[in-house]
Design a protein around this motif. Sequence first.
Motif, short mmCIF file in Angstrom:
data_model
loop_
_atom_site.label_atom_id
_atom_site.label_comp_id
_atom_site.label_asym_id
_atom_site.label_seq_id
_atom_site.Cartn_x
_atom_site.Cartn_y
_atom_site.Cartn_z
N CYS A 126 0.84 -1.20 0.00
CA CYS A 126 0.00 0.00 0.00
C CYS A 126 0.88 1.26 0.00
O CYS A 126 1.90 1.31 0.68
CB CYS A 126 -0.91 -0.03 1.23
SG CYS A 126 -1.91 1.44 1.47
N ASN A 127 0.44 2.28 -0.72
CA ASN A 127 1.13 3.57 -0.74
C ASN A 127 0.57 4.41 0.40
O ASN A 127 -0.53 4.93 0.33
CB ASN A 127 0.90 4.30 -2.07
CG ASN A 127 1.75 5.56 -2.18
OD1 ASN A 127 2.01 6.23 -1.18
ND2 ASN A 127 2.16 5.88 -3.40
N PHE A 128 1.34 4.55 1.47
CA PHE A 128 0.85 5.20 2.68
C PHE A 128 0.66 6.70 2.50
O PHE A 128 -0.04 7.34 3.26
CB PHE A 128 1.81 4.94 3.84
CG PHE A 128 1.72 3.54 4.38
CD1 PHE A 128 1.02 3.28 5.54
CD2 PHE A 128 2.33 2.48 3.72
CE1 PHE A 128 0.92 1.98 6.03
CE2 PHE A 128 2.24 1.19 4.20
CZ PHE A 128 1.52 0.94 5.37
N SER A 129 1.29 7.29 1.50
CA SER A 129 1.18 8.73 1.28
C SER A 129 -0.11 9.12 0.59
O SER A 129 -0.61 10.23 0.78
CB SER A 129 2.37 9.23 0.44
OG SER A 129 3.58 8.97 1.09
N THR A 130 -0.65 8.22 -0.20
CA THR A 130 -1.84 8.58 -0.99
C THR A 130 -3.09 7.80 -0.61
O THR A 130 -4.20 8.24 -0.91
CB THR A 130 -1.55 8.34 -2.48
OG1 THR A 130 -1.21 6.95 -2.66
CG2 THR A 130 -0.39 9.21 -2.95
#
Length: 333
Positions: A270-274
């Motif tokens: 998972c992309n934690f920033s988006t």
Amino acid sequence: MSSAPIAAAPAHILDLARRVLEIEADAVRALADRLGDAFTAAVGLILASRGRVIVSGVGKSGHIGRKFAATLASTGTPAYFVHAAEAAHGDLGMITADDVLIALSYSGTGEELLKIVPLIKRQGARLIAITGNPASPLAREADVHLDGAVREEACPLNLAPTASTTAALALSDALAVALLDARGFGADDFARSHPGGALGRRLLTHVSDVMRSGPAVPRVAESALLADALMEMTRAGMGMTAIVGDGDGSDRIIGIYTDGDLRRSLASGCNFSTARVADVMSRGPKTIHPEALAVTAAEMMERLRISQLLVADHEGRLVGALNHHDLMLAKVI
């Protein structure tokens, strides 16, 4: 008596111990066969009393009597112990006409008890005697006599009160439990008389007493980024954050994001920033009401194998949270 103990073989020690236990068990079993109208009359006499139960005895019977009074008092029957010798020197003033005296004496001939019995009866108190001799003076004076006779003592000399005191203890427990049941005395009543013990904590402590509330409860809106949820989890230190509805200010619970969800997010790349927390949270989390018992919360966590629990009101709004550590600090588990 010799100055040095006589060495005994381990087999002999065990045989003697087993015989003691067998004799005492047989003595208690024999009591059950002898229970009858006298026992129910004793229960009725105590229930009809407007005063208290006073338990009295001397020697080993006195020790049993102290325990008996304590058991009665903790199970819904107000009671206290008065030593027979002390009663004859002033403590008799504690006993009123509304009381019931329970006198314990295996022989039924104890001088200290027999000295105060006429005084007790003269002022109108009722007398229940527990003896091993139905023909004894104490038994004859009693309004109700309970037979606690035993075939033999467990002492090899048949002298030391052993089986007889065990029988008296068992008979007194039977009387206390019968009274407990007749009064409808329940677990909550028991807890109120034991507020300092483990049972009191289990039955008197509610979720609202141990839960975290206000700013201590981690929460983010449904529209929050996953990164924001992680920051909130770190701030609160509960290993999770609640997810609540956006905009309406009601704190309506939508979901929960836990350490377990975090591990799954990492595993999925998972992309934690988006990423939004709503896309990776667990929806419809289990909740508990604040008025529920804390022990219920502990049992719920154990059954569901979860470490945190959100607390919600009857409309599903977030009002608190707790975890295993909170329950351990409160000594509920």
